[in-house]
Design an enzyme around this catalytic site. Structure first.
Site, PDB file in Angstrom:
ATOM      1  N   ILE A  12       0.783  -1.147  -0.021  1.00  0.00           N
ATOM      2  CA  ILE A  12       0.172  -0.145  -0.015  1.00  0.00           C
ATOM      3  C   ILE A  12       0.790   1.385  -0.030  1.00  0.00           C
ATOM      4  CG2 ILE A  12      -1.808   1.209   1.289  1.00  0.00           C
ATOM      5  CD1 ILE A  12      -2.399  -1.508   2.356  1.00  0.00           C
ATOM      6  N   PHE A  81       2.758   3.576   7.457  1.00  0.00           N
ATOM      7  CA  PHE A  81       2.217   2.426   7.053  1.00  0.00           C
ATOM      8  C   PHE A  81       2.925   1.173   7.869  1.00  0.00           C
ATOM      9  CE2 PHE A  81       1.784   4.939   3.218  1.00  0.00           C
ATOM     10  CZ  PHE A  81       0.461   4.697   2.938  1.00  0.00           C
ATOM     11  N   SER A 125      -7.098  -0.583  10.457  1.00  0.00           N
ATOM     12  CA  SER A 125      -7.646  -1.584   9.528  1.00  0.00           C
ATOM     13  C   SER A 125      -9.062  -1.928  10.376  1.00  0.00           C
ATOM     14  CB  SER A 125      -6.733  -2.929  10.218  1.00  0.00           C
ATOM     15  OG  SER A 125      -7.613  -4.116   9.734  1.00  0.00           O
ATOM     16  N   TYR A 150      -2.114  -8.988  16.119  1.00  0.00           N
ATOM     17  CA  TYR A 150      -2.027  -7.800  15.085  1.00  0.00           C
ATOM     18  C   TYR A 150      -3.130  -6.993  15.038  1.00  0.00           C
ATOM     19  CZ  TYR A 150      -3.383  -5.711  10.570  1.00  0.00           C
ATOM     20  OH  TYR A 150      -3.843  -4.857   9.661  1.00  0.00           O
ATOM     21  N   LYS A 154      -3.236  -2.538  16.242  1.00  0.00           N
ATOM     22  CA  LYS A 154      -3.954  -1.559  15.573  1.00  0.00           C
ATOM     23  C   LYS A 154      -4.912  -0.778  16.551  1.00  0.00           C
ATOM     24  CE  LYS A 154      -2.138  -2.117  11.606  1.00  0.00           C
ATOM     25  NZ  LYS A 154      -1.222  -0.991  11.015  1.00  0.00           N
ATOM     26  N   LEU A 201      -6.751 -13.876   0.406  1.00  0.00           N
ATOM     27  CA  LEU A 201      -7.674 -14.417  -0.825  1.00  0.00           C
ATOM     28  C   LEU A 201      -6.941 -14.182  -2.107  1.00  0.00           C
ATOM     29  CD1 LEU A 201      -9.952 -16.202  -1.756  1.00  0.00           C
ATOM     30  CD2 LEU A 201     -11.454 -14.187  -1.592  1.00  0.00           C
ATOM     31  N   ARG A 232     -16.476  -9.832   2.127  1.00  0.00           N
ATOM     32  CA  ARG A 232     -15.579  -8.790   2.478  1.00  0.00           C
ATOM     33  C   ARG A 232     -15.762  -7.821   1.514  1.00  0.00           C
ATOM     34  NH1 ARG A 232     -15.267 -11.934   6.016  1.00  0.00           N
ATOM     35  NH2 ARG A 232     -13.365 -12.854   7.155  1.00  0.00           N
TER      36      ARG A 232
HETATM   37  N1  UFG Z   1     -10.046 -16.944   2.120  1.00  0.00           N
HETATM   38  C1  UFG Z   1     -10.226 -18.225   1.565  1.00  0.00           C
HETATM   39  N2  UFG Z   1      -9.174 -18.976   1.345  1.00  0.00           N
HETATM   40  C2  UFG Z   1      -7.932 -18.422   1.157  1.00  0.00           C
HETATM   41  C3  UFG Z   1      -7.832 -17.085   1.708  1.00  0.00           C
HETATM   42  C4  UFG Z   1      -8.742 -16.526   2.137  1.00  0.00           C
HETATM   43  O1  UFG Z   1     -11.168 -18.675   1.740  1.00  0.00           O
HETATM   44  O2  UFG Z   1      -6.650 -19.058   0.783  1.00  0.00           O
HETATM   45  C5  UFG Z   1     -11.343 -16.347   2.647  1.00  0.00           C
HETATM   46  C6  UFG Z   1     -11.218 -15.732   4.089  1.00  0.00           C
HETATM   47  O3  UFG Z   1     -11.676 -17.105   4.853  1.00  0.00           O
HETATM   48  C7  UFG Z   1     -12.098 -14.610   4.055  1.00  0.00           C
HETATM   49  C8  UFG Z   1     -11.781 -14.115   2.666  1.00  0.00           C
HETATM   50  O4  UFG Z   1     -11.068 -15.095   1.788  1.00  0.00           O
HETATM   51  O5  UFG Z   1     -13.596 -15.029   4.098  1.00  0.00           O
HETATM   52  C9  UFG Z   1     -10.886 -13.012   2.953  1.00  0.00           C
HETATM   53  O6  UFG Z   1      -9.627 -13.503   3.630  1.00  0.00           O
HETATM   54  P1  UFG Z   1      -8.261 -12.644   3.435  1.00  0.00           P
HETATM   55  O7  UFG Z   1      -7.300 -13.289   4.254  1.00  0.00           O
HETATM   56  O8  UFG Z   1      -7.929 -12.089   2.142  1.00  0.00           O
HETATM   57  O9  UFG Z   1      -8.710 -11.164   4.378  1.00  0.00           O
HETATM   58  P2  UFG Z   1      -9.469 -10.907   5.751  1.00  0.00           P
HETATM   59  O10 UFG Z   1     -10.434 -10.233   5.687  1.00  0.00           O
HETATM   60  O11 UFG Z   1      -9.242 -12.229   6.644  1.00  0.00           O
HETATM   61  O12 UFG Z   1      -8.256 -10.146   6.439  1.00  0.00           O
HETATM   62  C10 UFG Z   1      -7.856  -8.874   5.913  1.00  0.00           C
HETATM   63  C11 UFG Z   1      -6.409  -8.539   6.278  1.00  0.00           C
HETATM   64  C12 UFG Z   1      -6.278  -8.189   7.522  1.00  0.00           C
HETATM   65  C13 UFG Z   1      -7.147  -7.063   8.032  1.00  0.00           C
HETATM   66  C14 UFG Z   1      -8.767  -7.548   7.736  1.00  0.00           C
HETATM   67  C15 UFG Z   1      -9.478  -6.511   7.987  1.00  0.00           C
HETATM   68  O13 UFG Z   1      -5.576  -9.622   5.808  1.00  0.00           O
HETATM   69  O14 UFG Z   1      -4.790  -7.572   7.856  1.00  0.00           O
HETATM   70  O15 UFG Z   1      -8.673  -7.860   6.184  1.00  0.00           O
HETATM   71  O16 UFG Z   1     -10.754  -6.641   7.911  1.00  0.00           O
HETATM   72  F1  UFG Z   1      -7.159  -6.881   9.386  1.00  0.00           F
END
Ligand code: UFG
Length: 339
Positions: A12, A81, A125, A150, A154, A201, A232
């Site tokens: 970012i 950041f 976050s 983590y 924040k 993801l 999300r």
């Molecule tokens: N997911 C999968 N498979 C994967 C990875 C993720 O199904 O391999 C799903 C997760 O379960 C979730 C969605 O995809 O439902 C998003 O997951 P991410 O890991 O991409 O993101 P998160 O929402 O879990 O977390 C992100 C950041 C954090 C931050 C948060 C804020 O990684 O640092 O958003 O809401 F704190």
């Protein structure tokens, strides 16, 4: 007049540096390169024609940080950041996370105070809302119980900055609560470069689509959402970068601590993303439904009205842009940034 960008070679941070240069600002980057590479500076230079000043400095080293301010008396503001940010890792090594994220921020605030810098934009976050008490999430939604160290750092830093402002009312602090940043610069020269197996993801999806990994594991299909998978608020990293420019402009004029959700206001499920990615890029994303990931919540998306009304900012890129730009970056840089 310069702007100090901590963590400016990260995902970012680097996109924000590009947008700052594009509007004629002068960013100075401080980064310890613990999760980024110096080659990012070359890419910033290729994209903008300007190579920002760079210090390989760890914010936990107070003396080194002080020297950065001393050598650059024209620093008027800071965009902060720099942070350790892997949720799972923070559960495994909590002390490292608390030490790094808190000490670095405290050193930064001390150095700002010493050198008369009173303007900060801080990367927070949506994780501070925990399992949110309401959807869409407003800035007035109560902060929740975080599920990992983590997220707790924040929340703690938000509190520290509020207290510092209380004691120093001439400070201006803009706290941006990011939702899920994805995508990449449209040039394909800059993007997200996770180490090892991606936790998030989008980078996982792009690596599956380009054949680097066989399939996506979808974590949980029994959530209370339209298709059972987690929802999300994904936001293009360039939109997020531009939100920092608006927040900085605001902080330059108002002495306050203000919080802003930075999201699009739209929720997409994991399976929505798979479909959107396949249709935007023409590539297949094979997947398997597996168990929930511990600590995950069902739904998280923003009410982004406050940022629109007060900062004059709103997201411009849509899901097709996010998928196309993420795919373009991954295709052109299959191994990320290679030095
Ligand atoms: N997911 C999968 N498979 C994967 C990875 C993720 O199904 O391999 C799903 C997760 O379960 C979730 C969605 O995809 O439902 C998003 O997951 P991410 O890991 O991409 O993101 P998160 O929402 O879990 O977390 C992100 C950041 C954090 C931050 C948060 C804020 O990684 O640092 O958003 O809401 F704190």
């Amino acid at each position: 007049m310069s702007i100090l960008i901590t963590g400016g070679t990260g995902f970012i941070g680097s996109h924000t540096v590009v947008e700052l240069i594009n509007i004629g600002e002068t960013p100075i980057i401080v980064d310890n390169l613990s999760n980024s590479k110096e080659i990012v500076l070359d890419r910033i230079q290729t994209v903008t024609g300007i190579r920002p000043k760079f210090y390989k400095t760890d914010l936990c080293d107070a003396e080194a940080l002080d020297r950065v301010f001393a050598e650059n008396p024209d620093i008027e503001s800071v965009i902060h950041f720099a942070s350790l940010k892997a949720v799972g890792e923070s559960v495994a090594i909590p002390a490292t996370y608390y030490y790094n994220n808190l000490v670095s921020t405290l050193n930064l605030c001390e150095a700002m105070k010493k050198h008369g810098v009173k303007i900060m934009v801080f990367s927070s976050s949506a994780t501070v809302y925990g399992d949110p008490a309401e959807i869409p999430i407003k800035e007035t939604t109560p902060l929740g119980i975080t599920t990992n160290p983590y997220g707790e750092t924040k929340k703690m830093i938000e509190r520290i900055l509020a207290d510092i402002h209380k004691a120093n009312p001439d400070w201006s602090v803009s706290i941006l609560r990011y939702f899920n940043p994805v995508g990449a610069h449209k040039s394909g020269l800059m993007g997200e470069d996770p180490k090892g197996i991606p936790n998030n993801l989008f980078p996982y999806v792009t690596q599956v689509a380009t054949g680097r990994r066989p399939f996506l594991s979808v974590f949980g299909s029994d959530y209370d959402t339209h298709d059972g998978t987690g929802v999300r608020d994904y936001i293009h990293v360039v939109d997020l970068a531009k939100a920092h420019l608006c927040a900085l402009r605001r902080a330059r004029t108002v002495n306050a601590v203000e919080h802003f959700n930075v999201g699009t206001g739209h929720g997409y499920s994991v399976l929505d993303i798979v479909k959107a990615f396949e249709s935007a890029t023409g590539r297949a994303v094979p997947y398997k439904l597996v168990d929930r990931r511990p600590g995950d919540i069902a739904t998280c998306y923003a009410d982004a009205t406050k940022a629109k009304e007060i900062l004059g900012w709103q997201a411009e890129y849509d899901m097709v842009d996010m998928c196309r730009d993420a795919d373009n970056w991954q295709t052109k840089n299959p191994d990320g940034y290679v030095e």
